[in-house]
Scaffold this active site. Sequence first.
Site, PDB file in Angstrom:
ATOM      1  N   GLY A 148       0.803  -1.212   0.000  1.00  0.00           N
ATOM      2  CA  GLY A 148       0.000   0.000   0.000  1.00  0.00           C
ATOM      3  C   GLY A 148       0.838   1.265   0.000  1.00  0.00           C
ATOM      4  N   SER A 149       0.338   2.288   0.667  1.00  0.00           N
ATOM      5  CA  SER A 149       0.955   3.614   0.581  1.00  0.00           C
ATOM      6  C   SER A 149       2.287   3.725   1.297  1.00  0.00           C
ATOM      7  CB  SER A 149      -0.015   4.673   1.126  1.00  0.00           C
ATOM      8  OG  SER A 149      -1.150   4.767   0.283  1.00  0.00           O
TER       9      SER A 149
END
Length: 585
Positions: A304-305
């Site tokens: 993810g981020s």
Amino acid sequence: MSANWIRRGKFRDSVAAEQPVVNSPAKSNIAFEGLRKKSGNRARNRVIMAMGCFMGIYAIIGGRLVYYGMQNDNEAGYQGPAVQNLATRPDIVDRNGEVLATDIKTASLYAEPKRIVDPDETIELLSTVLPNLDWESTYRKLKSGAGFIWIKRGLTPRQQSQIMALGLPGVGFRTEKTRFYPGGPTASHILGLVNIDNQGIAGMEKYLDSQGLTALQSTGLAFQQGLEPVKLSIDLRVQHVVRDELVQAMQRYRAIAAGAVVLNVKTGEVMAMASVPDFDPNNPVNALDKDHLNRMSAGTYEMGSTIKSFTTAMALNDGGATLQSRFDASRPLRIGRQTIHDFHGKGRVLTLPEVFIFSSNIGSGREAEQVGIEGHRAFLRRMGLLDRMQTELPEVARPVEPKVWRKINSMTIAFGHGMMTTPLQTAVGAAALMNGGKLIEPTFLPRTQEQADAVAKQVVTAKTSEDMKYLYRLNAEIGSGRRAEVKGYRVGGKTGTAEKVVNGRYSKDVRFNAFLAAFPMDDPTYIVLTIIDEPKPEEGKASATAGLNAAPMVANIIRRSASFLGVKPDFGQEAAPMLVSYDND
């Protein structure tokens, strides 16, 4: 008259003849001495005969014992009590000398089927002490006529005492070495396992065997008193804190799994690492269940981020960007049929710090665009995110990337989708962004600063590292990492909320969350990475993003373990002014 006289004379003569002759004293002594010699010879002969009989009996018994001994020694597969004890292993201790694994002596139950009188009765009596005994298998072994079989390894002292009281013929005990882990599951994924023969089959136990311990054991040179304890880099106190927080987080957020690692950014030493669900190495009945794998090093995930840390660093280091650079995030990115949106879009041009703290997918895609597909791939490989990580722990998964990188792959990987790597690798790469730009392979063994410098690789510039430290701290103060803050320790970091693939499609309701943190940010010494798999909203909360679960996990770990790590709180910088500030709406 004469006749009577004659008869009387004859009578006297006959009487005289029958009377004993009274010898002289000398003649009497000679006769007695001869009789005594005759009796003494008989007694001596009897003693010699008795001794000969006993010696013959003992010779026969000794001969039979030797015969049976030779028969048992030559019998294929015999491993009876005469053979030497099983493999000895060195103690494993933490960096402070606390024992993590050691050998203890236990009794194991064996039988000699050739000497079993009644197998049925033997099994029936043994089952009163060992209720889980496999009747069918044990009966088959006892009827096999073999010289030696194992019945039960690793008895408790109570079981041994109860079986001894049964007085079963053909059944005995052998003292063996068994591995004991005082901390139970506390560091199970790091320590690993041994098999029934005390040989390492996972974790650092397996690593020890690969480093020559097996050779020492096979040559008979592995003696307990001669083996130095093996010291690991982990701190048992921090390890306990990490695992405890993971167990609590799984319950609080009703997740299927959780994990965390604490890594020294300057030396690459793993100070603590845990993944739950885990197992108790003293009773590893569920160690091989797929849900109990070490997710930190043996599992690969779309992070993810948190990957935006590397995308931003790439733009600063290889793409010519600065903290003043701007990226157009006013509208979604369209590549072919694919469209890239922001989760909470601002609908405007963003500065590079805003791209980071607002976690803009569009802005991250623009950053990757500046470097190009090949440059993007080369940077991630340089950061160690695309190759199998090198460390002592055997359970390390190989990252997953597209076979062919196209523009859409580069764009999605820029914000953490389309590439899978291990959480531990992510932490190692982030350490390079915090320590001046040096990538240092992780180790579970103690490592000095000099040793770390010798293996370090410069992967980004010191200027890029300084910029990333600033962005990490900014995100913790006014961005998505606010819930990771711990007063006095100046935490910085990046959240990551990744949608998981369910039935071939990304699901908006099933997430893999992470928070990648460093502290203290004026001179980062430790990386703390937490992951939580498929968390549910906490009671009273409407969402379950990483800022609401993975970030608080980091804060709790730092709050409880910073003093053990030697980091003193400093409240003097809490009110220091920020270089810049942004309105995070």
